[in-house]
Design a protein around this motif. Structure first.
Motif, PDB file in Angstrom:
ATOM      1  N   UNK A  39       7.062 -14.074 -17.340  1.00  0.00           N
ATOM      2  CA  UNK A  39       8.248 -14.375 -16.542  1.00  0.00           C
ATOM      3  C   UNK A  39       7.980 -14.338 -15.040  1.00  0.00           C
ATOM      4  N   UNK A  40       6.731 -14.083 -14.658  1.00  0.00           N
ATOM      5  CA  UNK A  40       6.385 -13.929 -13.248  1.00  0.00           C
ATOM      6  C   UNK A  40       5.335 -14.943 -12.830  1.00  0.00           C
ATOM      7  N   UNK A  41       5.607 -15.664 -11.767  1.00  0.00           N
ATOM      8  CA  UNK A  41       4.606 -16.528 -11.150  1.00  0.00           C
ATOM      9  C   UNK A  41       4.244 -15.869  -9.823  1.00  0.00           C
ATOM     10  N   UNK A  42       3.052 -15.291  -9.772  1.00  0.00           N
ATOM     11  CA  UNK A  42       2.606 -14.570  -8.587  1.00  0.00           C
ATOM     12  C   UNK A  42       2.471 -15.542  -7.417  1.00  0.00           C
ATOM     13  N   UNK A  43       2.950 -15.144  -6.246  1.00  0.00           N
ATOM     14  CA  UNK A  43       2.846 -15.976  -5.043  1.00  0.00           C
ATOM     15  C   UNK A  43       1.514 -15.654  -4.374  1.00  0.00           C
ATOM     16  N   UNK A  44       0.524 -16.516  -4.599  1.00  0.00           N
ATOM     17  CA  UNK A  44      -0.844 -16.223  -4.179  1.00  0.00           C
ATOM     18  C   UNK A  44      -1.002 -16.077  -2.675  1.00  0.00           C
ATOM     19  N   UNK A  45      -0.214 -16.767  -1.870  1.00  0.00           N
ATOM     20  CA  UNK A  45      -0.352 -16.684  -0.411  1.00  0.00           C
ATOM     21  C   UNK A  45      -0.015 -15.292   0.130  1.00  0.00           C
ATOM     22  N   UNK A  46       0.716 -14.519  -0.658  1.00  0.00           N
ATOM     23  CA  UNK A  46       1.170 -13.213  -0.187  1.00  0.00           C
ATOM     24  C   UNK A  46       0.414 -12.037  -0.807  1.00  0.00           C
ATOM     25  N   UNK A  47      -0.559 -12.323  -1.676  1.00  0.00           N
ATOM     26  CA  UNK A  47      -1.283 -11.263  -2.380  1.00  0.00           C
ATOM     27  C   UNK A  47      -1.963 -10.272  -1.428  1.00  0.00           C
ATOM     28  N   UNK A  48      -2.773 -10.795  -0.531  1.00  0.00           N
ATOM     29  CA  UNK A  48      -3.571  -9.928   0.336  1.00  0.00           C
ATOM     30  C   UNK A  48      -2.709  -9.091   1.274  1.00  0.00           C
ATOM     31  N   UNK A  49      -1.707  -9.700   1.873  1.00  0.00           N
ATOM     32  CA  UNK A  49      -0.843  -8.960   2.789  1.00  0.00           C
ATOM     33  C   UNK A  49      -0.053  -7.878   2.040  1.00  0.00           C
ATOM     34  N   UNK A  50       0.422  -8.219   0.848  1.00  0.00           N
ATOM     35  CA  UNK A  50       1.159  -7.231   0.055  1.00  0.00           C
ATOM     36  C   UNK A  50       0.261  -6.054  -0.304  1.00  0.00           C
ATOM     37  N   UNK A  51      -0.970  -6.340  -0.743  1.00  0.00           N
ATOM     38  CA  UNK A  51      -1.899  -5.266  -1.101  1.00  0.00           C
ATOM     39  C   UNK A  51      -2.209  -4.390   0.120  1.00  0.00           C
ATOM     40  N   UNK A  52      -2.404  -5.003   1.271  1.00  0.00           N
ATOM     41  CA  UNK A  52      -2.659  -4.253   2.503  1.00  0.00           C
ATOM     42  C   UNK A  52      -1.496  -3.308   2.785  1.00  0.00           C
ATOM     43  N   UNK A  53      -0.265  -3.802   2.653  1.00  0.00           N
ATOM     44  CA  UNK A  53       0.912  -2.957   2.874  1.00  0.00           C
ATOM     45  C   UNK A  53       0.997  -1.825   1.861  1.00  0.00           C
ATOM     46  N   UNK A  54       0.651  -2.100   0.613  1.00  0.00           N
ATOM     47  CA  UNK A  54       0.647  -1.053  -0.409  1.00  0.00           C
ATOM     48  C   UNK A  54      -0.328   0.066  -0.050  1.00  0.00           C
ATOM     49  N   UNK A  55      -1.519  -0.308   0.387  1.00  0.00           N
ATOM     50  CA  UNK A  55      -2.528   0.690   0.752  1.00  0.00           C
ATOM     51  C   UNK A  55      -2.073   1.485   1.965  1.00  0.00           C
ATOM     52  N   UNK A  56      -1.572   0.801   2.977  1.00  0.00           N
ATOM     53  CA  UNK A  56      -1.127   1.481   4.196  1.00  0.00           C
ATOM     54  C   UNK A  56       0.030   2.443   3.936  1.00  0.00           C
ATOM     55  N   UNK A  57       0.903   2.098   2.988  1.00  0.00           N
ATOM     56  CA  UNK A  57       2.071   2.928   2.698  1.00  0.00           C
ATOM     57  C   UNK A  57       1.879   3.861   1.507  1.00  0.00           C
ATOM     58  N   UNK A  58       0.667   3.836   0.925  1.00  0.00           N
ATOM     59  CA  UNK A  58       0.364   4.668  -0.258  1.00  0.00           C
ATOM     60  C   UNK A  58       1.415   4.482  -1.356  1.00  0.00           C
ATOM     61  N   UNK A  59       1.793   3.240  -1.598  1.00  0.00           N
ATOM     62  CA  UNK A  59       2.814   2.925  -2.586  1.00  0.00           C
ATOM     63  C   UNK A  59       2.546   1.528  -3.150  1.00  0.00           C
ATOM     64  N   UNK A  60       2.474   1.428  -4.462  1.00  0.00           N
ATOM     65  CA  UNK A  60       2.241   0.118  -5.074  1.00  0.00           C
ATOM     66  C   UNK A  60       3.545  -0.396  -5.660  1.00  0.00           C
ATOM     67  N   UNK A  61       3.997  -1.528  -5.169  1.00  0.00           N
ATOM     68  CA  UNK A  61       5.201  -2.198  -5.654  1.00  0.00           C
ATOM     69  C   UNK A  61       4.799  -3.484  -6.363  1.00  0.00           C
ATOM     70  N   UNK A  62       5.777  -4.092  -7.053  1.00  0.00           N
ATOM     71  CA  UNK A  62       5.524  -5.412  -7.636  1.00  0.00           C
ATOM     72  C   UNK A  62       5.075  -6.373  -6.549  1.00  0.00           C
ATOM     73  N   UNK A  63       4.103  -7.179  -6.866  1.00  0.00           N
ATOM     74  CA  UNK A  63       3.626  -8.186  -5.931  1.00  0.00           C
ATOM     75  C   UNK A  63       4.659  -9.295  -5.822  1.00  0.00           C
ATOM     76  N   UNK A  64       4.691 -10.023  -4.712  1.00  0.00           N
ATOM     77  CA  UNK A  64       5.653 -11.118  -4.550  1.00  0.00           C
ATOM     78  C   UNK A  64       5.498 -12.145  -5.690  1.00  0.00           C
ATOM     79  N   UNK A  65       6.623 -12.580  -6.209  1.00  0.00           N
ATOM     80  CA  UNK A  65       6.605 -13.494  -7.343  1.00  0.00           C
ATOM     81  C   UNK A  65       7.822 -14.409  -7.321  1.00  0.00           C
ATOM     82  N   UNK A  66       7.733 -15.464  -8.097  1.00  0.00           N
ATOM     83  CA  UNK A  66       8.859 -16.318  -8.433  1.00  0.00           C
ATOM     84  C   UNK A  66       9.149 -16.067  -9.896  1.00  0.00           C
TER      85      UNK A  66
END
Length: 71
Positions: A39-66
């Motif tokens: 049910x999730x189509x990962x938005x590839x353009x936002x993968x790296x920035x989202x992962x960077x934010x997760x690491x910086x905030x010590x919190x892993x959230x769902x990656x951006x998706x449609x």
């Protein structure tokens, strides 16, 4: 001996040859949250920035998706 049963389904596909680890992490977060990856189509353009934010905030959230209806 225990037998395994494999099922191959359609999921969103990475569009380059170097973000496979981020896709694996993105799908892992979907599974860990109890959702169906079909049910999730990962938005590839936002993968790296989202992962960077997760690491910086010590919190892993769902990656951006449609949301899709490939069920």
């Amino acid at each position: 001996m225990e037998l395994w049963h494999a099922v191959f389904l359609y999921y969103s596909v990475k569009k380059n040859g170097y973000d496979c680890g981020l896709y694996a992490l993105a799908f892992s977060t979907v599974l860990a949250s109890g959702h169906d990856p079909k049910e999730f189509e990962i938005i590839d353009k936002e993968l790296r920035n989202h992962f960077k934010n997760c690491v910086e905030n010590c919190n892993i959230d769902l990656f951006p998706y449609n949301f899709t209806s490939n069920t």
